[in-house]
Design a protein around this motif. Structure first.
Motif, mmCIF file in Angstrom:
data_model
loop_
_atom_site.group_PDB
_atom_site.id
_atom_site.type_symbol
_atom_site.label_atom_id
_atom_site.label_comp_id
_atom_site.label_asym_id
_atom_site.label_seq_id
_atom_site.Cartn_x
_atom_site.Cartn_y
_atom_site.Cartn_z
ATOM 1 N N SER A 160 37.273 43.133 43.320
ATOM 2 C CA SER A 160 38.251 42.721 44.309
ATOM 3 C C SER A 160 38.787 43.962 44.896
ATOM 4 N N LEU A 161 39.142 45.039 44.450
ATOM 5 C CA LEU A 161 39.649 46.195 45.166
ATOM 6 C C LEU A 161 38.417 46.670 46.339
ATOM 7 N N ALA A 162 37.341 46.745 45.566
ATOM 8 C CA ALA A 162 36.096 47.149 46.597
ATOM 9 C C ALA A 162 36.072 46.314 47.821
ATOM 10 N N ALA A 163 36.042 44.959 47.627
ATOM 11 C CA ALA A 163 35.910 43.911 48.703
ATOM 12 C C ALA A 163 37.138 44.171 49.679
ATOM 13 N N ALA A 164 38.337 44.324 49.123
ATOM 14 C CA ALA A 164 39.429 44.470 49.966
ATOM 15 C C ALA A 164 39.496 45.586 50.979
ATOM 16 N N ARG A 165 38.886 46.573 50.360
ATOM 17 C CA ARG A 165 38.553 47.760 51.360
ATOM 18 C C ARG A 165 37.644 47.736 52.516
ATOM 19 N N ILE A 166 36.655 46.693 52.558
ATOM 20 C CA ILE A 166 35.457 46.525 53.451
ATOM 21 C C ILE A 166 35.822 45.438 54.452
ATOM 22 N N MET A 167 36.657 44.639 54.087
ATOM 23 C CA MET A 167 36.802 43.168 54.794
ATOM 24 C C MET A 167 37.653 43.263 55.966
ATOM 25 N N ARG A 168 36.909 42.866 57.001
ATOM 26 C CA ARG A 168 37.843 42.915 58.415
ATOM 27 C C ARG A 168 38.727 41.697 58.234
ATOM 28 N N PRO A 169 39.845 41.749 59.437
ATOM 29 C CA PRO A 169 40.598 40.679 59.457
ATOM 30 C C PRO A 169 39.832 39.269 59.386
ATOM 31 N N HIS A 177 42.673 38.143 52.837
ATOM 32 C CA HIS A 177 43.680 38.789 52.887
ATOM 33 C C HIS A 177 44.683 38.049 52.717
ATOM 34 N N ALA A 178 45.914 38.366 51.882
ATOM 35 C CA ALA A 178 46.962 37.595 51.394
ATOM 36 C C ALA A 178 47.760 37.044 52.604
ATOM 37 N N SER A 179 47.873 37.734 53.773
ATOM 38 C CA SER A 179 48.428 37.324 54.786
ATOM 39 C C SER A 179 48.063 36.346 55.652
ATOM 40 N N GLU A 180 46.488 36.049 55.454
ATOM 41 C CA GLU A 180 45.836 34.805 56.053
ATOM 42 C C GLU A 180 45.577 33.687 55.304
ATOM 43 N N VAL A 181 46.333 33.534 54.018
ATOM 44 C CA VAL A 181 45.984 32.312 53.326
ATOM 45 C C VAL A 181 47.146 31.790 53.293
ATOM 46 N N GLY A 182 47.113 30.211 53.251
ATOM 47 C CA GLY A 182 48.130 29.272 53.075
ATOM 48 C C GLY A 182 48.350 29.080 51.616
ATOM 49 N N ALA A 183 48.083 27.723 51.512
ATOM 50 C CA ALA A 183 47.919 27.127 49.973
ATOM 51 C C ALA A 183 46.681 27.227 49.423
ATOM 52 N N PRO A 189 31.184 53.754 54.071
ATOM 53 C CA PRO A 189 31.902 54.764 55.060
ATOM 54 C C PRO A 189 32.007 53.961 56.313
ATOM 55 N N GLU A 190 31.412 52.723 56.442
ATOM 56 C CA GLU A 190 31.736 52.117 57.817
ATOM 57 C C GLU A 190 33.144 51.214 57.767
ATOM 58 N N GLY A 191 33.836 51.273 56.451
ATOM 59 C CA GLY A 191 34.947 50.733 56.452
ATOM 60 C C GLY A 191 35.043 49.163 56.557
ATOM 61 N N ALA A 192 36.133 48.782 56.836
ATOM 62 C CA ALA A 192 36.567 47.342 56.993
ATOM 63 C C ALA A 192 35.800 46.709 58.407
ATOM 64 N N THR A 193 34.563 46.514 58.204
ATOM 65 C CA THR A 193 33.793 46.149 59.132
ATOM 66 C C THR A 193 32.906 44.830 58.796
#
Length: 296
Positions: A200-209, A259-265, A157-161
């Motif tokens: 992977s879906l579960a991880a993406a929900r709780i990962m902060r930037p 997160h996809a926007s944070e990864v280069g090659a 319940p704490e979300g992406a923290t």
């Protein structure tokens, strides 16, 4: 030295009937890492019939079923690879999905003394063992095990923290392999509650930037892991193949995702070879063990 069985209740706190494994350490070797509190005087924390208490990292120990799921190489390498993901700052909050008996969670709690760690596990027997291991190692004040299904969006319940998320999902789909007789072991091998896709879906929900998700998968499942990451909005940043013995094929691989926007090659690491042709531990694996508080 033979394993020592716990004494009867008149011997003090050791009131269980399980096995306490002795340390296997070279003379003069001092355990690194956070100190272990005095052996607990809570009888429920000691190993019971059908259980043993084994050394894990430094002086920390873990409770396991003799006939059930036991911590293994994939847990060790996943925890070590996850620990290498700390970049500018140490992780303050760590989550381990499908944590089982808590091996990865405990290893990371040992590495990061100030981190708050949460494990999610569905099986009652594993939850009980993991919670008692937390109590034995004196980290109940900063670590917890929740019983629940990682696929449930309300499980966290704490979300992406979370700064770091880990998982050692089962590799095999039901029907593709013979299930072990132990239900606890079966759930760690077969994807009854999901595999790398659901993790992977579960991880993406709780990962902060700028957080990282570290997980392992069978060596032949690279395309499956890539698809699972993309579906969750993640991208693979690093991959490490693990070869059990020189000359053999990789047994499994460990992946670091963000997160996809944070990864280069994406990049691959030189493979980790565990043993040489004479079955001796390689220098690389010795260094890994040393980093994780294990004796030479």
């Amino acid at each position: 030295m033979a394993a020592r069985r716990l004494a009867e209740p008149d011997a003090g706190p050791a009131t269980g009937t399980g096995i306490v494994r002795p340390p296997r350490r070279p003379t003069g070797w001092c355990a690194p890492g956070p100190p272990l509190p005095a052996p607990p005087y809570r009888p429920e924390l000691w190993p019971r019939a059908g259980e043993d208490l084994c050394y894990l990292a430094g002086d920390w120990r873990i409770l396991q079923r003799l006939d059930g799921h036991r911590w293994s190489l994939d847990d060790l390498v996943t925890a070590w690879f996850a620990a290498t993901q700390a970049h500018a700052a140490l992780p303050a909050r760590i989550a381990d999905l499908g944590c089982g008996i808590g091996a990865v969670l405990l290893l990371l709690a040992w590495c990061f003394h100030g981190a708050r760690c949460v494990g999610m596990e569905a099986q009652a027997v594993s939850v009980g063992l993991a919670r008692r291991s937390l109590g034995w190692n004196g980290v109940e004040n900063r670590c917890e095990i929740r019983r629940g299904d990682l696929r449930d969006p309300l499980a966290f319940p704490e979300g992406a923290t979370f700064d770091l998320v880990t998982g050692t999902p089962p590799y095999l789909r039901p029907g593709t392999a013979t299930a072990p007789r132990s239900q606890q072991r079966a759930a760690s091998h077969l994807t009854f509650r999901g595999g790398i896709e659901e993790y992977s879906l579960a991880a993406a929900r709780i990962m902060r930037p700028h957080a990282r998700f570290v997980a392992c998968a069978g060596a032949a499942e690279a395309s499956r892991v890539t698809e699972a990451a993309e579906r969750a909005g993640l991208r693979i940043e690093r991959r490490l193949d693990v070869i059990p013995r020189e000359g053999k094929r990789p047994l499994f691989a460990v992946y670091a995702m963000a997160h996809a926007s944070e990864v280069g090659a994406s990049r691959g690491e030189p493979p980790l070879v565990v043993r040489d042709r004479e079955r001796r531990r390689t220098d690389a694996f010795r260094r890994l063990r040393e980093t994780m508080g294990m004796p030479p």
